[in-house]
Write a protein that holds these residues in place. Structure first.
Motif, PDB file in Angstrom:
ATOM      1  N   LEU A 228      14.887  -2.628  -0.369  1.00 37.39           N
ATOM      2  CA  LEU A 228      13.808  -3.918  -0.418  1.00 37.39           C
ATOM      3  C   LEU A 228      12.865  -3.017  -0.146  1.00 37.39           C
ATOM      4  CD1 LEU A 228      13.724  -6.853  -0.304  1.00 37.39           C
ATOM      5  CD2 LEU A 228      13.682  -6.783   2.310  1.00 37.39           C
ATOM      6  N   LEU A 229      12.484  -2.196   1.173  1.00 40.15           N
ATOM      7  CA  LEU A 229      11.531  -1.310   1.102  1.00 40.15           C
ATOM      8  C   LEU A 229      11.124  -0.447  -0.163  1.00 40.15           C
ATOM      9  CD1 LEU A 229      13.367   0.740   4.665  1.00 40.15           C
ATOM     10  CD2 LEU A 229      11.267  -1.150   4.152  1.00 40.15           C
ATOM     11  N   ALA A 230      12.447  -0.561  -1.124  1.00 40.83           N
ATOM     12  CA  ALA A 230      11.642   0.821  -2.104  1.00 40.83           C
ATOM     13  C   ALA A 230      10.535  -0.243  -3.473  1.00 40.83           C
ATOM     14  CB  ALA A 230      13.119   0.937  -3.037  1.00 40.83           C
ATOM     15  N   LEU A 231      11.466  -1.809  -3.329  1.00 38.52           N
ATOM     16  CA  LEU A 231       9.943  -2.330  -3.899  1.00 38.52           C
ATOM     17  C   LEU A 231       8.780  -2.849  -3.068  1.00 38.52           C
ATOM     18  CD1 LEU A 231      12.882  -5.319  -4.504  1.00 38.52           C
ATOM     19  CD2 LEU A 231      11.236  -4.212  -6.340  1.00 38.52           C
ATOM     20  N   TRP A 232       9.256  -2.882  -2.213  1.00 44.19           N
ATOM     21  CA  TRP A 232       7.279  -2.891  -1.672  1.00 44.19           C
ATOM     22  C   TRP A 232       6.739  -1.858  -1.323  1.00 44.19           C
ATOM     23  CZ3 TRP A 232       7.476  -2.715   4.566  1.00 44.19           C
ATOM     24  CH2 TRP A 232       6.483  -3.013   5.127  1.00 44.19           C
ATOM     25  N   TRP A 233       7.319  -0.957  -0.899  1.00 44.22           N
ATOM     26  CA  TRP A 233       6.953   0.191  -1.728  1.00 44.22           C
ATOM     27  C   TRP A 233       6.188   0.665  -3.239  1.00 44.22           C
ATOM     28  CZ3 TRP A 233       6.434   5.281  -5.036  1.00 44.22           C
ATOM     29  CH2 TRP A 233       5.614   6.114  -4.116  1.00 44.22           C
ATOM     30  N   ALA A 234       6.900   0.344  -4.275  1.00 47.07           N
ATOM     31  CA  ALA A 234       6.623   0.292  -5.377  1.00 47.07           C
ATOM     32  C   ALA A 234       5.136  -0.908  -6.174  1.00 47.07           C
ATOM     33  CB  ALA A 234       7.539   0.428  -6.298  1.00 47.07           C
ATOM     34  N   LEU A 235       5.767  -1.551  -5.574  1.00 47.85           N
ATOM     35  CA  LEU A 235       4.791  -3.117  -5.488  1.00 47.85           C
ATOM     36  C   LEU A 235       2.975  -2.887  -4.711  1.00 47.85           C
ATOM     37  CD1 LEU A 235       4.427  -5.980  -6.475  1.00 47.85           C
ATOM     38  CD2 LEU A 235       4.449  -6.429  -4.547  1.00 47.85           C
ATOM     39  N   GLY A 236       3.186  -2.117  -3.767  1.00 51.88           N
ATOM     40  CA  GLY A 236       1.882  -1.088  -2.690  1.00 51.88           C
ATOM     41  C   GLY A 236       1.663  -0.217  -3.914  1.00 51.88           C
ATOM     42  N   GLU A 237       2.066   0.477  -4.406  1.00 49.85           N
ATOM     43  CA  GLU A 237       1.701   1.134  -5.342  1.00 49.85           C
ATOM     44  C   GLU A 237       0.666   0.297  -6.556  1.00 49.85           C
ATOM     45  OE1 GLU A 237       1.419   5.392  -4.827  1.00 49.85           O
ATOM     46  OE2 GLU A 237       1.155   4.596  -2.272  1.00 49.85           O
ATOM     47  N   ALA A 238       1.849   0.215  -6.845  1.00 48.54           N
ATOM     48  CA  ALA A 238       0.917  -0.285  -8.162  1.00 48.54           C
ATOM     49  C   ALA A 238      -0.822  -1.662  -7.765  1.00 48.54           C
ATOM     50  CB  ALA A 238       2.086  -1.333  -8.592  1.00 48.54           C
ATOM     51  N   THR A 239       0.264  -2.653  -6.914  1.00 52.03           N
ATOM     52  CA  THR A 239      -1.525  -3.223  -6.574  1.00 52.03           C
ATOM     53  C   THR A 239      -2.195  -2.951  -5.335  1.00 52.03           C
ATOM     54  OG1 THR A 239       0.198  -4.203  -5.321  1.00 52.03           O
ATOM     55  CG2 THR A 239       0.715  -5.018  -7.354  1.00 52.03           C
ATOM     56  N   GLY A 240      -1.885  -2.428  -4.645  1.00 55.08           N
ATOM     57  CA  GLY A 240      -3.055  -2.074  -3.561  1.00 55.08           C
ATOM     58  C   GLY A 240      -2.585  -2.345  -2.349  1.00 55.08           C
ATOM     59  N   ILE A 241      -1.675  -2.990  -2.320  1.00 52.86           N
ATOM     60  CA  ILE A 241      -0.877  -4.226  -0.762  1.00 52.86           C
ATOM     61  C   ILE A 241      -0.785  -2.919   0.091  1.00 52.86           C
ATOM     62  CG2 ILE A 241      -0.939  -6.585  -2.462  1.00 52.86           C
ATOM     63  CD1 ILE A 241       2.542  -5.685  -1.828  1.00 52.86           C
ATOM     64  N   VAL A 242      -0.523  -3.597   1.369  1.00 52.67           N
ATOM     65  CA  VAL A 242       0.278  -2.109   3.017  1.00 52.67           C
ATOM     66  C   VAL A 242       0.824  -2.281   2.359  1.00 52.67           C
ATOM     67  CG1 VAL A 242      -0.139  -2.510   5.055  1.00 52.67           C
ATOM     68  CG2 VAL A 242      -2.040  -3.924   4.250  1.00 52.67           C
ATOM     69  N   HIS A 243       1.420  -1.278   1.836  1.00 49.68           N
ATOM     70  CA  HIS A 243       2.648  -0.782   2.298  1.00 49.68           C
ATOM     71  C   HIS A 243       3.611   0.630   2.968  1.00 49.68           C
ATOM     72  CE1 HIS A 243       0.590   1.710  -0.581  1.00 49.68           C
ATOM     73  NE2 HIS A 243       1.248   2.542  -0.667  1.00 49.68           N
ATOM     74  N   PRO A 244       4.877   0.801   2.623  1.00 48.58           N
ATOM     75  CA  PRO A 244       5.038   2.297   3.727  1.00 48.58           C
ATOM     76  C   PRO A 244       4.688   2.866   3.247  1.00 48.58           C
ATOM     77  CG  PRO A 244       6.664   0.799   3.432  1.00 48.58           C
ATOM     78  CD  PRO A 244       5.961  -0.237   2.360  1.00 48.58           C
ATOM     79  N   THR A 245       3.813   4.535   4.081  1.00 48.26           N
ATOM     80  CA  THR A 245       3.761   5.916   4.195  1.00 48.26           C
ATOM     81  C   THR A 245       4.739   6.372   3.346  1.00 48.26           C
ATOM     82  OG1 THR A 245       4.486   6.670   6.207  1.00 48.26           O
ATOM     83  CG2 THR A 245       2.073   5.788   5.779  1.00 48.26           C
ATOM     84  N   LEU A 246       4.790   7.397   3.107  1.00 51.39           N
ATOM     85  CA  LEU A 246       6.060   8.556   2.524  1.00 51.39           C
ATOM     86  C   LEU A 246       6.515   8.450   3.872  1.00 51.39           C
ATOM     87  CD1 LEU A 246       3.712  10.493  -0.860  1.00 51.39           C
ATOM     88  CD2 LEU A 246       6.019   8.251  -0.955  1.00 51.39           C
TER      89      LEU A 246
END
Length: 304
Positions: A228-246
């Motif tokens: 679920l974290l992986a999805l959140w990060w990938a979605l954030g990278e693609a859309t610009g929504i807030v997501h975890p840092t590396l």
């Protein structure tokens, strides 16, 4: 982040890969598994050295072993007679190929070379990714496919984990949206692995050995959160929504996948393999043969 990533990579090099080789086929891979630490140790040492020639030379030793593994796997698959590879075979072949991606990224990162233009931090994170999301995830998907009675879902897991891993890698070269497609595919496959582990593999293992059952349960539960974290990060990278840092992803997703999923899964499957040779107690709900990973298909096995 660097210390944590290095510890995760060291675990992958020194334990995960040789343990996984023994699970594929201890007879054929026993010698390779015993020799693997000789090549992995220089790779682990290079992680703690400054970038430069000494670190690069040590990384090259490990990369050579991973490339040799990949080449032999590919040759064995091409030369195998008969039908094309099935789902478990595809998953195992992917597992055998994945460390070569990690080894190549390691050499470039230790040399300070931005391979294909990627930042050094991305190259550094590629190393643990292809030890765990590549090697371990694909291997466990193959093992679960062999052990599970749920044919369609098991086949989906064994195909989608390798496909998702490949799509994530391809996404590196295209854009964040392509990487998101890979993350969705990989997550779907890993959640299928988690469900099959919990529903089909764990009950029989728990009847024989509570520790093995607990390890399988942990690996299944952890996958739900980490992917679920992986999805959140990938979605954030693609859309610009807030997501975890590396850094945050390494401390949560990375650590969870390495210990909660990867290590627990391998320990559990090794215990299943060992227990397969012993008579099962009458209360066990499933025969050992249904859970043992022995006899993964020969076409992806490499003679030691």
């Amino acid at each position: 982040m660097t210390v944590l990533v290095n510890l995760i990579v060291t675990l992958g090099m020194l334990y995960v890969v040789p343990a996984g080789l023994r699970l594929i086929d201890p007879a054929r891979f026993g010698r390779a598994a015993r020799l693997w630490p000789l090549f992995a140790a220089p790779g682990a040492v290079c992680l703690w050295l400054p970038r430069g020639a000494p670190a690069t030379a040590l990384a090259t030793i490990y990369a050579a072993a991973t490339l040799a593994l990949a080449v032999r796997a590919a040759v064995a698959a091409v030369r195998a007679p008969g039908r094309g590879p099935g789902p478990a075979e595809v998953a195992v072949l992917t597992a055998l190929m994945a460390p070569s991606v990690a080894g190549t990224a390691l050499v470039a990162e230790r040399a300070g070379h931005r391979l294909f233009g990627f930042d050094l931090d991305i190259l550094a994170l590629t190393v643990p990714h292809f030890h765990f999301a590549g090697f371990t995830a694909a291997l466990v998907a193959g093992l679960v496919c062999r052990a599970s009675a749920a044919g369609a879902l098991a086949r989906w897991a064994a195909y989608s984990v390798p496909a998702g891993t490949a799509l994530v890698l391809l996404g590196y070269f295209i854009d964040d949206w392509a990487e998101l497609v890979g993350a969705v595919t990989l997550t779907g496959g890993m959640w299928a692995v988690a469900l099959l582990t919990w529903r089909d593999v764990r009950p029989g293992a728990r009847g024989r050995d509570r520790i093995t059952g607990a390890l399988l349960a942990c690996s299944a539960v952890v996958l739900v959160a980490t992917m679920l974290l992986a999805l959140w990060w990938a979605l954030g990278e693609a859309t610009g929504i807030v997501h975890p840092t590396l850094t945050w992803m390494a401390a949560t997703h990375g650590l969870g996948n390495a210990l909660g999923f990867g290590l627990c899964s391998l320990l559990a499957w090794r215990r299943l393999t060992a227990s397969a040779a012993r008579p099962a107690p009458s209360s066990a709900p499933a025969p050992a043969a249904a859970l043992a990973p022995a006899a993964l298909p020969d076409r992806t096995e490499i003679p030691a």
